[in-house]
Scaffold this active site. Sequence first.
Site, PDB file in Angstrom:
ATOM      1  N   CYS A   1     -17.362  11.480 103.210  1.00 38.11           N
ATOM      2  CA  CYS A   1     -16.816  12.750 102.728  1.00 38.11           C
ATOM      3  C   CYS A   1     -17.618  13.915 103.271  1.00 38.11           C
ATOM      4  O   CYS A   1     -18.289  14.645 102.524  1.00 38.11           O
ATOM      5  CB  CYS A   1     -16.794  12.742 101.202  1.00 38.11           C
ATOM      6  SG  CYS A   1     -15.594  11.557 100.644  1.00 38.11           S
ATOM      7  N   GLU A   2     -17.593  14.063 104.570  1.00 39.97           N
ATOM      8  CA  GLU A   2     -18.304  15.135 105.263  1.00 39.97           C
ATOM      9  C   GLU A   2     -17.490  15.469 106.503  1.00 39.97           C
ATOM     10  O   GLU A   2     -17.119  14.561 107.270  1.00 39.97           O
ATOM     11  CB  GLU A   2     -19.685  14.654 105.757  1.00 39.97           C
ATOM     12  CG  GLU A   2     -20.614  14.202 104.684  1.00 39.97           C
ATOM     13  CD  GLU A   2     -21.675  15.230 104.330  1.00 39.97           C
ATOM     14  OE1 GLU A   2     -21.774  16.259 105.003  1.00 39.97           O
ATOM     15  OE2 GLU A   2     -22.393  14.959 103.358  1.00 39.97           O
TER      16      GLU A   2
END
Length: 459
Positions: free
Chosen positions: A369-370
Amino acid sequence: MYFGGVDVEELADKYGTPLIVTDENIVRENYRAYVRAFSEFKDEISSVYDVDICYAVKANGSIAILRILAQEGAGADVVSGCELKAAMLAGIPSDKIIFNGNAKTDDELRLAVETGVLLCLDSLDEAEALSEIAHGLQLPSSDQPSSDQPSLPVERERVHVAVRVNPDISVKTHPKIATALKNSKFGIPAADIFNTFRRISLMKLIKLRGIHCHIGSQILDVSVFQEAAEKMLRIASSLQREYDIDFVDIGGGLGIKYSEDDVQPTPHDLADALKAAFRVAKLRRPVKLVLEPGRSIVGNASILLTKVQSVKRTAERNFAAVDAGFNILIRPAMYGAYHEIIPASCMRTDAENNRTDEFEEYTIVGPLCESGDVLGEHRKLPRLKRGEILVIMNVGAYGLSMSSQYNMRPRCAEVLVCNGKTELIRERETFGDLIRHQIIPPRLLKKLHDCSTCMGFND
Ligand code: LLP
């Protein structure tokens, strides 16, 4: 696609993805290329009495790989107590190990003294701490040499040390991996070396043996190694007026070919550059030359197999999201590094490969989640679909050794391939591994609700 004589899609099926696959023959061949390139060095250069090749464990510390290198006769450059233990566990003799690093703890200094490895000091502060520790310890005895050919002969009543010099060399590489710039955190500036030696020479239990430098990593132009070696040898020669300097360590740094534009220097090119430096040096007594290659030993020996989990076509870009991210390979996110990405099946038929109309441009992204979790951009690949295996090339150096468990993703498995045979050398981590060392304080254990469904996962 075959790697080490093994069909990589079969490997992905059998062991799952992500999966690191390392070809043993490539590791051995890379190490032997150094041995061949430097075998003549001491015959040609009278001021060098020996050459030691100390593999940089930080590049890839898998014990099986360390074992392969131990079998080949390699030494090791380590930068933590655990790297030291791993090298010794793999069978690398302590007299071929150099302990580097700029922030060693008391425990690490103690371990270095107890194992008798050569310590490379990064500051005067560290020398003082070492001196204090050595006073409180029994030093290993000199009766039992740990190998048939001790390569760094040691007199055990004192701790043998080198001092890391910052030779102030600017190299063409990513700024985060240039390690000998004026403002670098590593080593002691050349101008302060004499004073530092004078101070350390007053410490009774420390014996000054040599100097060390490491100018950076992924260096493709060998002329900077010559420049660094010339500076180091001038320093060594001056120091030899007062001290028994008998080795000079030039570190690692030789780059490898990641992209079509890279021209990879060979260990031979490095040897030629260093010979040129030694020919003009005016050493007062012969030294041992120490090298610490990491990437050039293991970089091209491993590939990463990863599975496409989704393909998304937007007006802006086509994304292929795979199951490996910067948790497994951080180099693209951290340094903008390029790693070639190939579909495992693209080797099926040439006819299929040549159908350029079926190629599309993709951004290959990981599952984290980046937004920075990108493995490759602008990659022209045959039309991808979910389930397909992609192969990320040249991940043997600073791949798994820099991996993490971010987003609670267990580290992947690793297999060794050799002439068509496969062996598991690292099991895939499990949920149990992620939480193994975590503790819920008993006061938090009061029952919230029926926990029978949420507790007890171990895989
Ligand atoms: N010796 C010392 C003291 C080092 O600090 C290093 C690497 C080496 C030897 C080995 O250098 P090599 O031959 O592998 O270039 N994570 C970065 C590379 C960092 C290198 C750190 N020091 C990357 O993925 O490019």
